[in-house]
Design a protein around this motif. Structure first.
Motif, mmCIF file in Angstrom:
data_model
loop_
_atom_site.group_PDB
_atom_site.id
_atom_site.type_symbol
_atom_site.label_atom_id
_atom_site.label_comp_id
_atom_site.label_asym_id
_atom_site.label_seq_id
_atom_site.Cartn_x
_atom_site.Cartn_y
_atom_site.Cartn_z
ATOM 1 N N THR A 163 39.541 8.782 -11.087
ATOM 2 C CA THR A 163 39.520 9.644 -9.903
ATOM 3 C C THR A 163 38.142 9.544 -9.272
ATOM 4 O O THR A 163 37.139 9.820 -9.933
ATOM 5 N N PHE A 164 38.107 9.143 -8.009
ATOM 6 C CA PHE A 164 36.846 9.081 -7.277
ATOM 7 C C PHE A 164 36.649 10.431 -6.598
ATOM 8 O O PHE A 164 37.456 10.846 -5.776
ATOM 9 N N ILE B 40 30.268 -0.150 -2.365
ATOM 10 C CA ILE B 40 30.554 0.628 -3.576
ATOM 11 C C ILE B 40 32.069 0.727 -3.776
ATOM 12 O O ILE B 40 32.571 0.544 -4.888
ATOM 13 N N ALA B 41 32.790 1.002 -2.702
ATOM 14 C CA ALA B 41 34.246 1.138 -2.797
ATOM 15 C C ALA B 41 34.880 -0.156 -3.289
ATOM 16 O O ALA B 41 35.717 -0.134 -4.211
ATOM 17 N N VAL B 42 34.501 -1.279 -2.711
ATOM 18 C CA VAL B 42 35.083 -2.557 -3.119
ATOM 19 C C VAL B 42 34.825 -2.835 -4.596
ATOM 20 O O VAL B 42 35.744 -3.179 -5.349
ATOM 21 N N LYS B 43 33.585 -2.676 -5.033
ATOM 22 C CA LYS B 43 33.244 -2.943 -6.440
ATOM 23 C C LYS B 43 34.006 -2.017 -7.374
ATOM 24 O O LYS B 43 34.591 -2.458 -8.377
ATOM 25 N N SER B 44 34.047 -0.726 -7.064
ATOM 26 C CA SER B 44 34.716 0.232 -7.945
ATOM 27 C C SER B 44 36.221 0.003 -7.974
ATOM 28 O O SER B 44 36.851 0.112 -9.033
ATOM 29 N N LEU B 45 36.814 -0.342 -6.839
ATOM 30 C CA LEU B 45 38.258 -0.591 -6.793
ATOM 31 C C LEU B 45 38.616 -1.893 -7.500
ATOM 32 O O LEU B 45 39.632 -1.966 -8.206
ATOM 33 N N GLU B 46 37.796 -2.916 -7.348
ATOM 34 C CA GLU B 46 38.040 -4.175 -8.060
ATOM 35 C C GLU B 46 37.920 -3.963 -9.573
ATOM 36 O O GLU B 46 38.722 -4.504 -10.339
ATOM 37 N N ASP B 47 36.926 -3.183 -9.986
ATOM 38 C CA ASP B 47 36.780 -2.881 -11.417
ATOM 39 C C ASP B 47 37.998 -2.114 -11.929
ATOM 40 O O ASP B 47 38.478 -2.364 -13.043
ATOM 41 N N ALA B 48 38.496 -1.159 -11.136
ATOM 42 C CA ALA B 48 39.681 -0.389 -11.537
ATOM 43 C C ALA B 48 40.870 -1.327 -11.704
ATOM 44 O O ALA B 48 41.625 -1.228 -12.676
ATOM 45 N N ARG B 49 41.032 -2.235 -10.760
ATOM 46 C CA ARG B 49 42.135 -3.208 -10.844
ATOM 47 C C ARG B 49 41.998 -4.057 -12.099
ATOM 48 O O ARG B 49 42.959 -4.254 -12.836
ATOM 49 N N PHE C 167 39.177 4.925 3.196
ATOM 50 C CA PHE C 167 38.970 3.516 2.875
ATOM 51 C C PHE C 167 40.280 2.878 2.417
ATOM 52 O O PHE C 167 40.648 1.794 2.871
ATOM 53 N N LEU C 168 40.997 3.564 1.549
ATOM 54 C CA LEU C 168 42.264 3.028 1.052
ATOM 55 C C LEU C 168 43.307 2.936 2.158
ATOM 56 O O LEU C 168 44.097 1.989 2.194
ATOM 57 N N ALA C 169 43.318 3.895 3.068
ATOM 58 C CA ALA C 169 44.257 3.850 4.194
ATOM 59 C C ALA C 169 43.967 2.659 5.104
ATOM 60 O O ALA C 169 44.885 2.075 5.687
ATOM 61 N N GLU C 170 42.699 2.270 5.209
ATOM 62 C CA GLU C 170 42.292 1.167 6.081
ATOM 63 C C GLU C 170 42.324 -0.204 5.395
ATOM 64 O O GLU C 170 42.153 -1.224 6.050
ATOM 65 N N HIS C 171 42.521 -0.216 4.066
ATOM 66 C CA HIS C 171 42.502 -1.471 3.312
ATOM 67 C C HIS C 171 43.767 -1.572 2.456
ATOM 68 O O HIS C 171 43.745 -1.264 1.253
#
Length: 99
Positions: free
Chosen positions: A39-40, A58-67, A83-87
């Motif tokens: 949870t962010f 930060i969002a890209v790195k944290s989301l890639e790590d989560a994946r 960010f998630l709505a736009e990506h």
């Protein structure tokens, strides 16, 4: 240089941090890690570093790590929700595994 941004998972503080080449904190996102979910909670860019894409990095790195870790993402932070709505490439991270 403006482009020198490193993003690291500061696990001891439960947050991702962006730092410049001199080690200055540029921004961060606090998170809560559960067995299958991250949870962010709160993202913030330090005022003097705003407008440089710090939060997005930060969002890209944290989301890639989560994946990579097989975690589902719960975006409690308004920045992450937007960010998630736009990506849409990260849409799979917010779905339950049974969906």
């Amino acid at each position: 240089m403006d482009n020198e941004i490193s993003v690291v998972d500061a696990k001891e503080r439960s947050r991702y941090e962006a730092v410049d080449s001199a080690g200055n904190l540029m921004g961060f996102v606090d998170y809560k890690l559960y067995p299958e979910v991250i949870t962010f909670l709160h993202a913030e860019t330090i005022p003097e570093f705003r407008g440089r894409g710090v939060a997005g990095r930060i969002a890209v790195k944290s989301l890639e790590d989560a994946r990579d870790a097989g975690l589902r993402v719960k975006p409690a932070c308004p920045f992450y929700q937007e960010f998630l709505a736009e990506h849409p490439e990260y849409e799979d991270l917010t779905k339950r595994k049974s969906e």
